[in-house]
Design a protein around this motif. Sequence first.
Motif, mmCIF file in Angstrom:
data_model
loop_
_atom_site.group_PDB
_atom_site.id
_atom_site.type_symbol
_atom_site.label_atom_id
_atom_site.label_comp_id
_atom_site.label_asym_id
_atom_site.label_seq_id
_atom_site.Cartn_x
_atom_site.Cartn_y
_atom_site.Cartn_z
ATOM 1 N N ASN A 1 -4.142 13.528 17.093
ATOM 2 C CA ASN A 1 -4.949 14.747 17.009
ATOM 3 C C ASN A 1 -6.423 14.459 17.693
ATOM 4 O O ASN A 1 -6.863 15.420 18.281
ATOM 5 N N LYS A 2 -6.844 13.253 17.498
ATOM 6 C CA LYS A 2 -8.038 13.024 18.072
ATOM 7 C C LYS A 2 -8.092 13.036 19.478
ATOM 8 O O LYS A 2 -9.042 13.498 20.234
ATOM 9 N N TYR A 3 -7.334 12.594 20.271
ATOM 10 C CA TYR A 3 -7.551 12.415 21.565
ATOM 11 C C TYR A 3 -6.474 13.324 22.540
ATOM 12 O O TYR A 3 -6.613 13.513 23.715
ATOM 13 N N ALA A 4 -5.597 14.011 21.669
ATOM 14 C CA ALA A 4 -4.626 14.944 22.380
ATOM 15 C C ALA A 4 -4.595 16.061 21.675
ATOM 16 O O ALA A 4 -3.391 16.578 21.235
ATOM 17 N N PRO A 5 -5.478 16.876 21.130
ATOM 18 C CA PRO A 5 -5.357 18.006 20.296
ATOM 19 C C PRO A 5 -4.436 19.172 20.763
ATOM 20 O O PRO A 5 -3.950 19.843 20.204
ATOM 21 N N SER A 6 -4.535 19.210 22.168
ATOM 22 C CA SER A 6 -3.467 20.222 22.935
ATOM 23 C C SER A 6 -2.267 19.928 22.723
ATOM 24 O O SER A 6 -1.329 20.943 22.550
ATOM 25 N N LEU A 7 -1.657 18.929 22.055
ATOM 26 C CA LEU A 7 -0.510 18.800 21.549
ATOM 27 C C LEU A 7 -0.031 19.429 20.422
ATOM 28 O O LEU A 7 1.055 19.588 20.015
ATOM 29 N N GLY A 8 -1.161 19.714 19.778
ATOM 30 C CA GLY A 8 -0.850 20.279 18.211
ATOM 31 C C GLY A 8 0.294 19.626 17.315
ATOM 32 O O GLY A 8 0.969 20.162 16.616
ATOM 33 N N VAL A 9 -0.095 18.375 17.367
ATOM 34 C CA VAL A 9 0.820 17.625 16.393
ATOM 35 C C VAL A 9 0.590 17.741 15.256
ATOM 36 O O VAL A 9 -0.659 17.819 14.741
ATOM 37 N N LYS A 10 1.711 17.937 14.206
ATOM 38 C CA LYS A 10 1.401 17.861 12.706
ATOM 39 C C LYS A 10 2.027 16.469 12.145
ATOM 40 O O LYS A 10 2.639 15.894 12.889
ATOM 41 N N VAL A 11 1.498 16.027 11.090
ATOM 42 C CA VAL A 11 2.075 15.041 10.353
ATOM 43 C C VAL A 11 3.456 14.879 10.215
ATOM 44 O O VAL A 11 4.057 13.889 10.382
ATOM 45 N N GLU A 12 3.976 16.044 10.070
ATOM 46 C CA GLU A 12 5.650 15.904 9.852
ATOM 47 C C GLU A 12 6.367 16.251 10.996
ATOM 48 O O GLU A 12 7.614 16.025 11.057
ATOM 49 N N ASP A 13 5.705 15.964 12.511
ATOM 50 C CA ASP A 13 6.403 16.096 13.585
ATOM 51 C C ASP A 13 6.948 14.705 13.902
ATOM 52 O O ASP A 13 6.236 13.639 13.466
ATOM 53 N N PRO A 14 8.093 14.681 14.732
ATOM 54 C CA PRO A 14 8.648 13.603 15.338
ATOM 55 C C PRO A 14 7.648 12.599 16.065
ATOM 56 O O PRO A 14 6.776 13.132 16.549
ATOM 57 N N ILE A 15 7.727 11.158 15.720
ATOM 58 C CA ILE A 15 6.866 10.379 16.555
ATOM 59 C C ILE A 15 7.176 10.075 17.987
ATOM 60 O O ILE A 15 8.689 10.545 18.079
ATOM 61 N N PHE A 16 6.418 9.628 18.749
ATOM 62 C CA PHE A 16 6.751 9.185 20.098
ATOM 63 C C PHE A 16 5.995 7.916 20.343
ATOM 64 O O PHE A 16 4.938 7.726 19.838
ATOM 65 N N PHE A 17 6.475 7.039 21.285
ATOM 66 C CA PHE A 17 5.881 5.873 21.508
ATOM 67 C C PHE A 17 4.237 6.127 22.072
ATOM 68 O O PHE A 17 3.418 5.178 21.632
ATOM 69 N N SER A 18 4.193 6.696 22.908
ATOM 70 C CA SER A 18 2.781 6.817 23.456
ATOM 71 C C SER A 18 2.772 8.533 24.150
ATOM 72 O O SER A 18 3.465 9.418 23.953
ATOM 73 N N PHE A 19 1.234 8.593 24.264
ATOM 74 C CA PHE A 19 1.002 10.055 24.778
ATOM 75 C C PHE A 19 -0.234 10.102 25.835
ATOM 76 O O PHE A 19 -0.966 9.180 25.822
ATOM 77 N N GLU A 20 -0.309 11.166 26.508
ATOM 78 C CA GLU A 20 -1.421 11.326 27.483
ATOM 79 C C GLU A 20 -2.528 11.845 26.853
ATOM 80 O O GLU A 20 -2.393 12.976 26.209
ATOM 81 N N PRO A 21 -4.027 11.664 26.909
ATOM 82 C CA PRO A 21 -4.795 12.228 26.451
ATOM 83 C C PRO A 21 -5.394 13.502 26.979
ATOM 84 O O PRO A 21 -5.088 13.646 28.301
ATOM 85 N N ASP A 22 -5.778 14.331 26.533
ATOM 86 C CA ASP A 22 -6.673 15.544 27.142
ATOM 87 C C ASP A 22 -7.552 15.080 28.032
ATOM 88 O O ASP A 22 -7.600 15.924 29.230
ATOM 89 N N HIS A 23 -8.368 14.222 27.648
ATOM 90 C CA HIS A 23 -9.347 13.889 28.642
ATOM 91 C C HIS A 23 -9.414 12.176 28.576
ATOM 92 O O HIS A 23 -8.972 11.427 27.635
ATOM 93 N N LYS A 24 -10.016 11.899 29.638
ATOM 94 C CA LYS A 24 -9.883 10.155 29.645
ATOM 95 C C LYS A 24 -11.037 9.727 28.701
ATOM 96 O O LYS A 24 -11.888 10.418 28.439
ATOM 97 N N VAL A 25 -10.649 8.710 28.197
ATOM 98 C CA VAL A 25 -11.485 8.250 26.861
ATOM 99 C C VAL A 25 -12.310 7.178 27.329
ATOM 100 O O VAL A 25 -11.940 6.005 28.097
ATOM 101 N N ALA A 26 -13.591 7.050 26.768
ATOM 102 C CA ALA A 26 -14.537 5.753 27.031
ATOM 103 C C ALA A 26 -14.353 4.880 25.788
ATOM 104 O O ALA A 26 -13.693 5.131 24.784
#
Length: 597
Positions: A324-349
């Motif tokens: 949720n911190k790095y990809a809030p656009s995904l709208g992930v909730k705690v109860e949603d299925p997990i996935f191995f990795s994800f693309e962040p909304d913005h590049k992180v420092a």
Amino acid sequence: MKKYRITALLVALLLLCSTLVMAIPDPEGEDGNWTGGCTDIMVGKNATADGSVIGTYSCDGAAYAHLEVVPAATYKEGAMLPVYYRPYPNNYNAYIGALDDEELLGEIPQVAETYRYIVNSVYYDNQNCGGVNEYGVGIGETTIGGWSSLRVPTKVGWMWAYSNYPSTSLMVLGLQRAKTAREAVQIIGALAEQYGYVQSGEHLTVSDKNEVWAMEIYGGGNDWKPEYWSPEEQDKLGAVWAAQRVPDGHIALSANSSRIGLITAEMVAAEKTKDKPDLLCSTNIFSLAERRGRWTSGTDFIWYKVYGNRSNASHSPREWSIVNKYAPSLGVKVEDPIFFSFEPDHKVAVQDIMDMYRDYVIGDPTYDVTMNAAYKLSNGSTSPMASFFGPSALHSLLKISPTRLVPTRSSVFTYVMQHKDWLPDPVGTVMWYTPGPALSGCYTPIYAGTTELPEAWSRTPMTEVDRESAWWAFTMVDGLSLIEWQNAIKDIKAVRDPAEAALLAEQAEVEAEAAALYNNERGKSEEKIKGKKADDKREELGKRAAEQYLTEYTNANLNAVADTYWDLVDYLMFKYYFRSGKSVPTTLPEVPAAAGM
């Protein structure tokens, strides 16, 4: 380090307001997920703002910690490495008693050369928990539990993910023997297969300047014996493991639960045809699961269900908070299925990753316990004692039950490992390290080229508070903050934030200087050094010049930060414990600007 005489009052204060972190025991007999420990974050190079690779490690619940530099070494052909075992203690007295119970299990072949590495040593018996080597390979871990029936019995198998002996710590053996993350994964897997893996399920974060891997490893079964092992026979391996490379544009994580998903025979076969596969695994992943009744051929093979026993495939709050911190656009909730990795909304420092270890999801009434009605005063304001993590006795009294998030007061250290492929190895990897919880700590850079560390950072007395120990300074600051958290954290941030900002700001200049020394020293030796091994000799001269500079820089900062934190101990003590305003220094301490080079 400054020399002080610790008083009985300070000892009493520490015991009163800063309940020492007690180690969370290895989950012997645990089936399913384990929720008591560490959190790792992995970031591919195309997901970061500057193109660096990032791997992290928050070691939560190990009681004590310090750092050690272990030199490189060479060995004669045919040399053997003795493998020892000593019982794992649950307290200091058990540790002292176990010293006489050391047992030589046997020997394994030694390699011709081992590399210098900086190791994290934790708990009473100095368990070796990863770190970084001179080639910039970093290794961290989180315990992920799994089926106890997979664990090879202790002393029948010899290998542990982390251990109180370097010869049995797979994390250390990887640092000693590998120049790349991929090589470390293969070395760790091969050693576990041959000599038997006895610990519960572990995730290993293995990173270098090009890539970062999530490796998950379990034992080969409680019926495994050393004489069974055969590299040609897949059912006779002492471990089962899989490692997945984090895509360059993605972020992955581990929070004490398996996360590797679908694996098919076709995927494994296809990966073998690649020069650099993105999936590595032991040959027994399917056969062992079927033989032990964990999977039926013809059905989907979901690694985190088969071996991780993750029957609930939704996110934990920790996992959710990172996504949720790095990809809030995904709208992930705690109860949603997990996935191995994800693309962040913005590049992180690198600062963004540091912030994650301080993120208590402030303002969310579900997770921010400082919003609890029990912390509200009669005038409607929040009590200055309101904090995210206790003291536990206060939370018990107020009937507050915090949800475990990424930050935790049980952290004995946290690091953010940053790798840059455009710089020489001694310069290109920096471990941003803080003892204790990140929220009250200060990330300080330790470069892969560092050849020695201040004594204050390499020793942590376990039976007394010691002003010659850096770890105790951070622990004291954290403990004192609980007296009046809402105000004390402002004081801590006023010291921490400028220091981190200055260290991050000067990073480019420091690394440019170190790289120039590396290249100039090589260049000056072009005419002088000739012969078959000339390139190696020139490389070594450049490396030594960079290492000397980085060692001096790293040590200057470590000493300055530790001294400042001891000054902060005094400031907080007088301000919040004695409550004697006249005794409080007029200004907060600060890390000297001259700490850098």
